[in-house]
Structure formats: C-alpha cells, structure tokens
Design a protein around this motif. Structure first.
Motif, PDB file in Angstrom:
ATOM      1  N   THR A   5       0.838  -1.184   0.000  1.00  0.00           N
ATOM      2  CA  THR A   5       0.000   0.000   0.000  1.00  0.00           C
ATOM      3  C   THR A   5       0.878   1.240   0.000  1.00  0.00           C
ATOM      4  O   THR A   5       2.108   1.142   0.004  1.00  0.00           O
ATOM      5  N   ARG A   6       0.249   2.399  -0.053  1.00  0.00           N
ATOM      6  CA  ARG A   6       1.051   3.634  -0.116  1.00  0.00           C
ATOM      7  C   ARG A   6       0.289   4.776   0.526  1.00  0.00           C
ATOM      8  O   ARG A   6      -0.935   4.771   0.645  1.00  0.00           O
ATOM      9  N   PHE A   7       1.055   5.792   0.932  1.00  0.00           N
ATOM     10  CA  PHE A   7       0.490   7.069   1.336  1.00  0.00           C
ATOM     11  C   PHE A   7       1.035   8.050   0.309  1.00  0.00           C
ATOM     12  O   PHE A   7       2.236   8.052   0.034  1.00  0.00           O
ATOM     13  N   PRO A   9       0.876  11.821  -0.358  1.00  0.00           N
ATOM     14  CA  PRO A   9       0.529  13.227  -0.126  1.00  0.00           C
ATOM     15  C   PRO A   9       1.084  14.165  -1.204  1.00  0.00           C
ATOM     16  O   PRO A   9       2.058  13.845  -1.874  1.00  0.00           O
ATOM     17  N   SER A  10       0.416  15.290  -1.341  1.00  0.00           N
ATOM     18  CA  SER A  10       0.923  16.352  -2.222  1.00  0.00           C
ATOM     19  C   SER A  10       1.626  17.371  -1.329  1.00  0.00           C
ATOM     20  O   SER A  10       1.037  17.829  -0.346  1.00  0.00           O
ATOM     21  N   PRO A  11       2.863  17.746  -1.664  1.00  0.00           N
ATOM     22  CA  PRO A  11       3.610  18.659  -0.779  1.00  0.00           C
ATOM     23  C   PRO A  11       3.187  20.115  -0.988  1.00  0.00           C
ATOM     24  O   PRO A  11       3.977  20.965  -1.384  1.00  0.00           O
ATOM     25  N   ILE A  41       5.364  10.897  -3.371  1.00  0.00           N
ATOM     26  CA  ILE A  41       5.163  12.342  -3.334  1.00  0.00           C
ATOM     27  C   ILE A  41       4.437  12.773  -4.613  1.00  0.00           C
ATOM     28  O   ILE A  41       4.975  12.647  -5.720  1.00  0.00           O
ATOM     29  N   GLU A  42       3.224  13.252  -4.457  1.00  0.00           N
ATOM     30  CA  GLU A  42       2.402  13.616  -5.618  1.00  0.00           C
ATOM     31  C   GLU A  42       2.555  15.116  -5.890  1.00  0.00           C
ATOM     32  O   GLU A  42       1.759  15.937  -5.434  1.00  0.00           O
ATOM     33  N   ASP A  43       3.606  15.419  -6.645  1.00  0.00           N
ATOM     34  CA  ASP A  43       3.982  16.828  -6.842  1.00  0.00           C
ATOM     35  C   ASP A  43       3.855  17.272  -8.295  1.00  0.00           C
ATOM     36  O   ASP A  43       4.684  18.035  -8.783  1.00  0.00           O
ATOM     37  N   SER A 195      -2.481  14.801 -15.077  1.00  0.00           N
ATOM     38  CA  SER A 195      -3.547  15.134 -14.127  1.00  0.00           C
ATOM     39  C   SER A 195      -3.443  14.162 -12.960  1.00  0.00           C
ATOM     40  O   SER A 195      -2.780  13.125 -13.073  1.00  0.00           O
ATOM     41  N   TYR A 196      -4.115  14.487 -11.881  1.00  0.00           N
ATOM     42  CA  TYR A 196      -4.114  13.587 -10.724  1.00  0.00           C
ATOM     43  C   TYR A 196      -4.588  12.189 -11.124  1.00  0.00           C
ATOM     44  O   TYR A 196      -3.942  11.186 -10.805  1.00  0.00           O
ATOM     45  N   HIS A 197      -5.741  12.120 -11.831  1.00  0.00           N
ATOM     46  CA  HIS A 197      -6.335  10.806 -12.129  1.00  0.00           C
ATOM     47  C   HIS A 197      -5.379   9.931 -12.942  1.00  0.00           C
ATOM     48  O   HIS A 197      -5.212   8.743 -12.661  1.00  0.00           O
ATOM     49  N   ILE A 213      -5.372   2.696   0.207  1.00  0.00           N
ATOM     50  CA  ILE A 213      -6.058   3.084   1.449  1.00  0.00           C
ATOM     51  C   ILE A 213      -6.056   4.607   1.501  1.00  0.00           C
ATOM     52  O   ILE A 213      -4.981   5.223   1.511  1.00  0.00           O
ATOM     53  N   ARG A 214      -7.229   5.212   1.459  1.00  0.00           N
ATOM     54  CA  ARG A 214      -7.283   6.680   1.399  1.00  0.00           C
ATOM     55  C   ARG A 214      -8.649   7.150   1.876  1.00  0.00           C
ATOM     56  O   ARG A 214      -9.559   6.347   2.104  1.00  0.00           O
ATOM     57  N   GLY A 215      -8.820   8.472   1.985  1.00  0.00           N
ATOM     58  CA  GLY A 215     -10.031   9.034   2.546  1.00  0.00           C
ATOM     59  C   GLY A 215     -11.251   8.850   1.657  1.00  0.00           C
ATOM     60  O   GLY A 215     -11.140   8.732   0.430  1.00  0.00           O
ATOM     61  N   ASP A 217     -13.245  10.882   0.690  1.00  0.00           N
ATOM     62  CA  ASP A 217     -13.454  11.954  -0.289  1.00  0.00           C
ATOM     63  C   ASP A 217     -12.991  11.537  -1.686  1.00  0.00           C
ATOM     64  O   ASP A 217     -13.367  12.161  -2.672  1.00  0.00           O
ATOM     65  N   LEU A 218     -12.180  10.479  -1.767  1.00  0.00           N
ATOM     66  CA  LEU A 218     -11.704  10.037  -3.081  1.00  0.00           C
ATOM     67  C   LEU A 218     -12.464   8.808  -3.595  1.00  0.00           C
ATOM     68  O   LEU A 218     -12.147   8.281  -4.663  1.00  0.00           O
ATOM     69  N   ALA A 219     -13.501   8.393  -2.839  1.00  0.00           N
ATOM     70  CA  ALA A 219     -14.235   7.188  -3.242  1.00  0.00           C
ATOM     71  C   ALA A 219     -14.881   7.373  -4.618  1.00  0.00           C
ATOM     72  O   ALA A 219     -14.824   6.486  -5.471  1.00  0.00           O
TER      73      ALA A 219
HETATM   74  N1  GLU Z   1      -2.318  13.095  -3.557  1.00  0.00           N
HETATM   75  C1  GLU Z   1      -3.667  12.923  -3.113  1.00  0.00           C
HETATM   76  C2  GLU Z   1      -3.952  13.865  -1.961  1.00  0.00           C
HETATM   77  O1  GLU Z   1      -3.038  14.408  -1.358  1.00  0.00           O
HETATM   78  C3  GLU Z   1      -3.962  11.509  -2.635  1.00  0.00           C
HETATM   79  C4  GLU Z   1      -4.129  10.587  -3.752  1.00  0.00           C
HETATM   80  C5  GLU Z   1      -4.575   9.171  -3.413  1.00  0.00           C
HETATM   81  O2  GLU Z   1      -4.377   8.702  -2.283  1.00  0.00           O
HETATM   82  O3  GLU Z   1      -5.062   8.526  -4.321  1.00  0.00           O
HETATM   83  O4  GLU Z   1      -5.106  14.076  -1.676  1.00  0.00           O
END
Ligand code: GLU
Length: 286
Positions: A5-7, A9-11, A41-43, A195-197, A213-215, A217-219
């Motif tokens: 899995t991964r975390f 975040p965008s910095p 790191i989603e930058d 793009s993010y997607h 595994i994420r919040g 809000d991204l479902a």
């Molecule tokens: N980079 C996204 C954010 O900070 C999370 C992306 C994901 O977990 O799919 O909200």
C-alpha cells in the motif's frame, strides 16, 4: 502478491490529522498483513509544491513512527510515463483538445438538463463543447488540456466494470453511467502535462500497489481510476476508503487547517501515541 500500500501526499501544505490517520492506517494494515508501506510524493502541480512541505512530510511521518523504503517515487520524476500513456490514449482516438476556460464551462453548465447531475468527482461535468472542435489526428498536441472522450472510451471496454471496496460501504462496487456522472474528465492539464487521475493510476500500477487506502473523499474518483486502468491495461487494486477526520464543527479538514497540523501538535508537546489515541487508532504495532 504481497500486500503493498502507499500514502501519497501532495507537498502543498502541512500534514494535518486527516493525513496522519490515512498514513498510520495504511502503515498499520501493511504491518498486520506482513506487507509493504510506500510513500509517494504527488507533486505534479509544480506551481503549488514546495520543497519545505516535502521535507516536513518526511519529518512528520518519521516522527509518527512510520518508515518506508527509499528512494520514494516523486511524480515530477515520472512525467515520461504519463506522456507515454497520453500518447497511447491519443493514438486510440480517446482524447481531444479542450480550450474552454472555467468560466466557459460554468456558463454552458448553467442550463442543466433535468435529472442530469451537474457535478461529478472532478467538479462541474463538462458539457462537451470542444469534443468535435479539433482534429484528433496527427501527433498529440502538447501544452494544451486534453479530455477523455468518456462515451467512446467506454465503448471500447467490454463487460461490466467494478472494484472491490473493503472500507466504508464495503462490497463489489459496480461502475455505472459514467458519461452522465463524470463527463469527459481532463487527463492532461495545460500547465502540468498530466492530471491527478492519470498519474495516480499509472503509479499505483508501477509500484505494484495491491491495496489503496485513502479518505472517503476520493471514493467517487475511484470510478474514473478503474476506467483508466482498463483503458491502459493496468490492474485494479483493492480499495479501502476510510472515514474522514473532521473538526469540532464537523467540517472535513483541509490543507489550510493549520490548527490541526501535525507540526503544531508536535510543538505543543503531544506524542505519537497521543495522536493515535486522538484518532481512535490502536497503539503502534512496532
Ligand atoms: N495526492 C492525493 C492527496 O493528497 C492523494 C491521492 C490518493 O491517495 O489517491 O489528496
């Protein structure tokens, strides 16, 4: 395949309690499964990403007791992979150039059709103004916004689409009615070239992520991700969308919620165990 899995975040600001929950939950589940926890790191938004936020992310996560293999994947280092996938979609006639401004879209969307939603996971649903405006032949145009022609894309996919959800509303989630619920989403932004997607599905596959595994809000965005996985012949991981951490007024925490920043709790003398307790997470396994 081993649980990975991964975390991600965008910095672009400080990590707050909501990020800590996501990161610690993913880390704990990986530990329990004897699997791997990765940091990414989603930058891609270089206009907002800052090295000091990235440094703070590493520092806060380490303080929370998390560890991850190095080197981490930084999306800004992976732009070639996103460009290749865009080329592939372009060659398959699934993208088109869009030069609408936000205002153009708002104006066109001001006359909604009855029973058709006006908003999807990506904001206002695009009314399709540019769909037939520019040629789709020749080399892929650069430095322009490119949208996915959702109806054409779905027509290339045979069979029903779904994904497995193990978090909130667990079960097999069917993907339905995408042209009306999401519209033609942007896959390459003019200023970013991706793009993010698009980036998130490419990197989840590149890093062999088995569990996202994420919040919660991204479902909703997961429907888009599953479609992209099919179009790009990438595997679909298992998704686990968790509850959102809210402030005392019940509002979801945002990047600008500095009051809930992990750094602030640290400065006030809280321990990682306090943070776990605050978030209702079991004590650290390590
Ligand atoms: N980079 C996204 C954010 O900070 C999370 C992306 C994901 O977990 O799919 O909200």
């Amino acid at each position: 395949m081993t649980f990975t899995t991964r975390f991600a975040p965008s910095p672009t600001g400080p990590l707050h309690l909501g990020h800590a929950y996501s990161a610690m939950l993913a880390f704990d589940l990986a530990q329990r499964a004897g699997g791997t926890f990765l940091l990414r790191i989603e930058d891609i938004d270089q206009s907002r990403a800052r090295p000091q936020w990235e440094a703070q992310i590493f520092d806060d996560l380490a303080w929370l007791g998390l560890n991850w293999p190095e080197p981490v994947l930084r999306q800004s280092d992976n732009m070639k992979a996103y460009a290749q996938s865009l080329d592939n979609l372009w060659e398959n006639n699934l993208l088109y150039q869009c030069d609408c401004t936000r205002r153009d879209i708002e104006e066109a969307a001001n006359a909604p059709q009855e029973g058709v939603p006006s908003h999807g996971p990506d904001g206002l649903i695009y009314p399709g103004t540019c769909r037939a405006k520019h040629p789709r032949t020749g080399p892929r145009p650069k430095n322009v916004a490119l949208r996915l022609d959702m109806a054409t894309a779905l027509a290339t996919i045979s069979g029903a689409l779904s994904y497995t959800e193990t978090g909130m509303d667990a079960g097999e989630i069917a993907i339905m009615d995408m042209p009306t619920t999401t519209g033609d989403i942007v896959l390459a932004r003019r200023d970013m070239g991706t793009s993010y997607h698009l980036s998130v599905v490419i990197d989840d596959a590149a890093q062999d992520i088995t569990h996202v595994i994420r919040g919660a809000d991204l479902a909703e965005a997961t429907q888009i991700h599953v479609i992209l996985q099919h179009l790009l012949c990438l595997p679909t991981p298992i998704y686990h969308h968790h509850r959102l951490i809210r402030d005392d007024a019940g509002k979801r925490l945002a990047k600008r919620d500095d009051a809930r920043a992990i750094a602030k709790y640290r400065a006030e003398g809280a321990t990682p165990a306090d943070i776990r307790q605050m978030l209702g997470l079991s004590p650290s396994l390590i």
